[in-house]
Write a protein that holds these residues in place. Structure first.
Motif, PDB file in Angstrom:
ATOM      1  N   LYS A 152       1.202  -1.372  -0.228  1.00  0.00           N
ATOM      2  CA  LYS A 152      -0.304  -0.107  -0.433  1.00  0.00           C
ATOM      3  C   LYS A 152       1.052   0.990   0.071  1.00  0.00           C
ATOM      4  O   LYS A 152       1.918   1.352   0.169  1.00  0.00           O
ATOM      5  CB  LYS A 152      -1.112   0.137   1.306  1.00  0.00           C
ATOM      6  CG  LYS A 152      -0.229   0.045   2.628  1.00  0.00           C
ATOM      7  CD  LYS A 152      -0.129   1.302   2.724  1.00  0.00           C
ATOM      8  CE  LYS A 152       1.328   1.483   3.315  1.00  0.00           C
ATOM      9  NZ  LYS A 152       2.393   1.796   4.899  1.00  0.00           N
ATOM     10  N   ILE A 171       0.618   4.706   1.961  1.00  0.00           N
ATOM     11  CA  ILE A 171      -0.097   6.179   2.862  1.00  0.00           C
ATOM     12  C   ILE A 171      -0.147   7.601   1.784  1.00  0.00           C
ATOM     13  O   ILE A 171       0.777   8.180   2.038  1.00  0.00           O
ATOM     14  CB  ILE A 171       0.047   6.010   4.003  1.00  0.00           C
ATOM     15  CG1 ILE A 171      -0.508   4.870   4.644  1.00  0.00           C
ATOM     16  CG2 ILE A 171      -0.811   7.308   4.789  1.00  0.00           C
ATOM     17  CD1 ILE A 171       0.140   4.617   5.986  1.00  0.00           C
ATOM     18  N   GLU A 219      -0.381   8.814   8.061  1.00  0.00           N
ATOM     19  CA  GLU A 219       0.817   8.374   8.392  1.00  0.00           C
ATOM     20  C   GLU A 219       1.408   8.727  10.229  1.00  0.00           C
ATOM     21  O   GLU A 219       1.479   9.865   9.795  1.00  0.00           O
ATOM     22  CB  GLU A 219       1.955   7.440   7.806  1.00  0.00           C
ATOM     23  CG  GLU A 219       2.475   8.696   7.201  1.00  0.00           C
ATOM     24  CD  GLU A 219       2.466   9.253   5.661  1.00  0.00           C
ATOM     25  OE1 GLU A 219       1.478   9.765   5.700  1.00  0.00           O
ATOM     26  OE2 GLU A 219       2.604   8.624   4.544  1.00  0.00           O
ATOM     27  N   HIS A 220       1.206   8.368  11.045  1.00  0.00           N
ATOM     28  CA  HIS A 220       2.276   8.455  12.194  1.00  0.00           C
ATOM     29  C   HIS A 220       0.489   9.041  12.729  1.00  0.00           C
ATOM     30  O   HIS A 220       0.018   8.404  13.914  1.00  0.00           O
ATOM     31  CB  HIS A 220       2.736   9.137  12.527  1.00  0.00           C
ATOM     32  CG  HIS A 220       3.725   8.418  12.257  1.00  0.00           C
ATOM     33  ND1 HIS A 220       5.209   7.410  13.032  1.00  0.00           N
ATOM     34  CD2 HIS A 220       5.151   8.422  11.464  1.00  0.00           C
ATOM     35  CE1 HIS A 220       5.288   7.225  12.519  1.00  0.00           C
ATOM     36  NE2 HIS A 220       5.928   7.313  11.020  1.00  0.00           N
ATOM     37  N   GLY A 260       4.517   5.940   4.691  1.00  0.00           N
ATOM     38  CA  GLY A 260       5.021   5.292   5.635  1.00  0.00           C
ATOM     39  C   GLY A 260       5.453   5.641   6.646  1.00  0.00           C
ATOM     40  O   GLY A 260       5.390   7.131   6.795  1.00  0.00           O
ATOM     41  N   ASP A 309      -2.903  -0.484   7.395  1.00  0.00           N
ATOM     42  CA  ASP A 309      -1.528  -0.851   6.970  1.00  0.00           C
ATOM     43  C   ASP A 309      -3.180  -2.582   6.219  1.00  0.00           C
ATOM     44  O   ASP A 309      -3.420  -2.500   4.976  1.00  0.00           O
ATOM     45  CB  ASP A 309      -0.651  -1.307   6.766  1.00  0.00           C
ATOM     46  CG  ASP A 309       0.326   0.286   6.982  1.00  0.00           C
ATOM     47  OD1 ASP A 309       0.005   1.381   6.302  1.00  0.00           O
ATOM     48  OD2 ASP A 309       0.975  -0.022   7.015  1.00  0.00           O
ATOM     49  N   SER A 319      -0.461   0.357  16.359  1.00  0.00           N
ATOM     50  CA  SER A 319      -0.996  -0.375  15.061  1.00  0.00           C
ATOM     51  C   SER A 319      -1.964   0.220  15.218  1.00  0.00           C
ATOM     52  O   SER A 319      -3.030   0.582  15.725  1.00  0.00           O
ATOM     53  CB  SER A 319      -0.787  -1.100  14.348  1.00  0.00           C
ATOM     54  OG  SER A 319      -1.106  -2.132  13.700  1.00  0.00           O
ATOM     55  N   SER A 320      -2.513   1.799  13.697  1.00  0.00           N
ATOM     56  CA  SER A 320      -3.441   1.827  13.863  1.00  0.00           C
ATOM     57  C   SER A 320      -4.362   0.564  13.260  1.00  0.00           C
ATOM     58  O   SER A 320      -5.634   0.769  13.288  1.00  0.00           O
ATOM     59  CB  SER A 320      -3.522   3.256  12.500  1.00  0.00           C
ATOM     60  OG  SER A 320      -2.456   2.454  11.561  1.00  0.00           O
ATOM     61  N   VAL A 340      -2.169   8.465  11.952  1.00  0.00           N
ATOM     62  CA  VAL A 340      -3.788   7.441  12.181  1.00  0.00           C
ATOM     63  C   VAL A 340      -3.356   6.952  13.563  1.00  0.00           C
ATOM     64  O   VAL A 340      -3.898   6.514  13.782  1.00  0.00           O
ATOM     65  CB  VAL A 340      -3.686   7.015  11.419  1.00  0.00           C
ATOM     66  CG1 VAL A 340      -2.765   6.435  11.188  1.00  0.00           C
ATOM     67  CG2 VAL A 340      -4.450   5.933  10.837  1.00  0.00           C
ATOM     68  N   VAL A 341      -2.025   6.620  14.390  1.00  0.00           N
ATOM     69  CA  VAL A 341      -1.333   5.765  15.487  1.00  0.00           C
ATOM     70  C   VAL A 341      -2.571   6.726  16.987  1.00  0.00           C
ATOM     71  O   VAL A 341      -2.649   5.836  17.445  1.00  0.00           O
ATOM     72  CB  VAL A 341      -0.737   5.624  15.563  1.00  0.00           C
ATOM     73  CG1 VAL A 341      -0.317   5.148  17.051  1.00  0.00           C
ATOM     74  CG2 VAL A 341      -0.041   5.280  13.931  1.00  0.00           C
TER      75      VAL A 341
HETATM   76  C1  LIG Z   1       3.604   4.623  10.963  1.00  0.00           C
HETATM   77  C2  LIG Z   1       2.132   4.039  10.539  1.00  0.00           C
HETATM   78  O1  LIG Z   1       0.759   5.166  10.275  1.00  0.00           O
HETATM   79  C3  LIG Z   1       1.677   3.700   9.091  1.00  0.00           C
HETATM   80  C4  LIG Z   1       3.140   2.505   8.936  1.00  0.00           C
HETATM   81  O2  LIG Z   1       3.024   2.015   7.668  1.00  0.00           O
HETATM   82  C5  LIG Z   1       1.748   3.289  11.299  1.00  0.00           C
HETATM   83  C6  LIG Z   1       0.535   2.408  11.524  1.00  0.00           C
HETATM   84  O3  LIG Z   1      -0.349   3.788  10.956  1.00  0.00           O
HETATM   85  O4  LIG Z   1      -0.306   1.353  12.319  1.00  0.00           O
END
Ligand SMILES: C[C@@](O)(CCO)CC(=O)[O-]
Ligand SMILES: Nc1ncnc2c1ncn2[C@@H]1O[C@H](COP(=O)(O)OP(=O)(O)OP(=O)(O)O)[C@@H](O)[C@H]1O
Ligand SMILES: [Mg+2]
Length: 334
Positions: free
Chosen positions: A10, A12, A16-17, A288, A161, A157-158, A19-20
């Motif tokens: 994938k 993003i 990213e980040h 990512g 992925d 992990s969000s 989203v966690v």
């Molecule tokens: C860094 C991150 O946001 C994306 C990794 O592809 C981690 C996640 O969402 O689990």
């Protein structure tokens, strides 16, 4: 019985980040895949053949049908932890603990490069092993188990992925819920730095900064969430394509700046980002977890010039396509 399953990488696009931390993100499956064969063995053990994994510090070699890890056991166990957790989780789901299972993996996805190799290997393994054990799981359910695998291995992990790898296409994701966005071809170029970053470590690094100074980091994460909502509005708008692409490009650049502020860019990643923009990309950002890995650029008019600029800056360009298909059962042999 032998089962072959595959699952895609994938990118993003935004978020990213952040989203966690429960903010939204937008991601799409792309046309690089990981393939996993699963079959029973009569040793009662889990056996993993990772045929082409290349991780710094770990060398895998073959002698007839045996593989040897030329490194300490701990490193090998760590590298194969996504696969082992995936198999254990499915065996538990199927009430088949102790059943001997052999999986054999080949992958087109560079490892630790921001393209979701961990999610693809987990999803393809869950897909193959669940079919082998006679479990009927929807792709969405496989994505949820993939999220559990990432949580067990990474600690955080969000779930975006494994979700996008399992269901494919183009999604908006927030707190475990996804919305499918209309499928569209985006004129992107992915640039690979050639080095890798560990998602587990990068997510933990951002967490430490957040805990040290939440009053500074929270507004950055909020801004990232706003970028995603704005990008979703632009993607779904009736605006002319050139206006939409120009706006998305500006949002990518802002998102990259904020990722850099979180400390997940590297000199090489930022060099590829600026090389792409200088060559005429409308926007460019990390994709990512960062710390190495990949960036992507939006380049409707000049994909090949942007690809050349990435090469001159020392990266490897990949012109990829968004893939509608998530997890696929490729073959079931008696
Ligand atoms: C860094 C991150 O946001 C994306 C990794 O592809 C981690 C996640 O969402 O689990
Ligand atoms: N072909 C494979 N065979 C076995 N394990 C793999 C394979 N590909 C990836 N992995 C596992 O995934 C790990 C890399 O996952 P990590 O989340 O750090 O990066 P990524 O998923 O490639 O990038 P991102 O999470 O930023 O999208 C590897 O160290 C290994 O444990
Ligand atoms: Mg990953």
């Amino acid at each position: 019985m032998r089962v072959l399953a595959s699952a895609p990488a994938k990118i993003i696009l935004f978020g990213e980040h952040s989203v966690v931390y429960g903010k939204p993100a937008i991601a799409a499956a792309i046309d690089l895949r990981t393939y996993v064969w699963a079959e029973f063995n009569d040793k009662g053990a889990i056996r993993i053949e990772a045929k082409d994994i290349r991780v710094p510090g770990l060398t895998v070699s073959f002698s007839e049908d045996e593989i040897y890890f030329e490194s300490d056991y701990g490193k090998a166990a760590e590298v194969l932890s996504y696969v082992r957790q995936a198999i254990e989780l499915v065996r538990e789901e199927a009430d088949a603990n102790g059943r001997g299972i052999t999986v054999s993996i080949t992958s087109q996805i560079p490892v630790g490069a921001g393209l979701g190799s961990s999610a693809a290997v987990a999803v393809a393994t869950i897909g193959a092993v669940s079919r082998l054990l006679g479990l009927e799981l929807s792709n969405e359910e496989v994505g949820k188990l993939g999220h559990q695998v990432e949580l067990l291995v990474q600690g955080a992990s969000s779930g975006i992925d494994p979700t996008v790898s399992a269901i494919g296409g183009f999604i908006h994701y927030e707190k475990g819920k996804f919305e499918r966005l209309p499928f569209m071809e985006l004129p992107i170029v992915v640039g690979y730095t050639g080095s890798s970053g560990s998602t587990k470590e990068l997510v933990a690094m951002v967490r430490r900064t957040y805990e040290e100074m939440p009053e500074v980091i929270e507004p950055v994460l909020v801004a990232m969430g706003k970028i995603v909502e704005k990008a979703r509005d632009v993607l779904l708008s009736e605006l002319d394509e050139d206006v939409r692409f120009a706006q998305l490009g500006r949002l990518m650049n802002i998102n990259h700046g904020l990722l850099d502020a979180l400390g997940v860019s590297t000199k090489k990643l930022s060099e590829l980002v600026y090389a792409a923009r200088t060559a005429g990309a409308l926007g460019a950002k990390i994709t990512g977890a960062g710390g190495g890995g990949c960036m992507y650029a939006l380049a409707p008019e000049n994909q090949s010039e942007v690809a050349t600029a990435i090469t001159i800056a020392g990266g490897t360009p990949m012109i990829t396509r968004i893939s509608g298909e998530g997890l696929r059962i490729e073959e079931v042999l008696p």
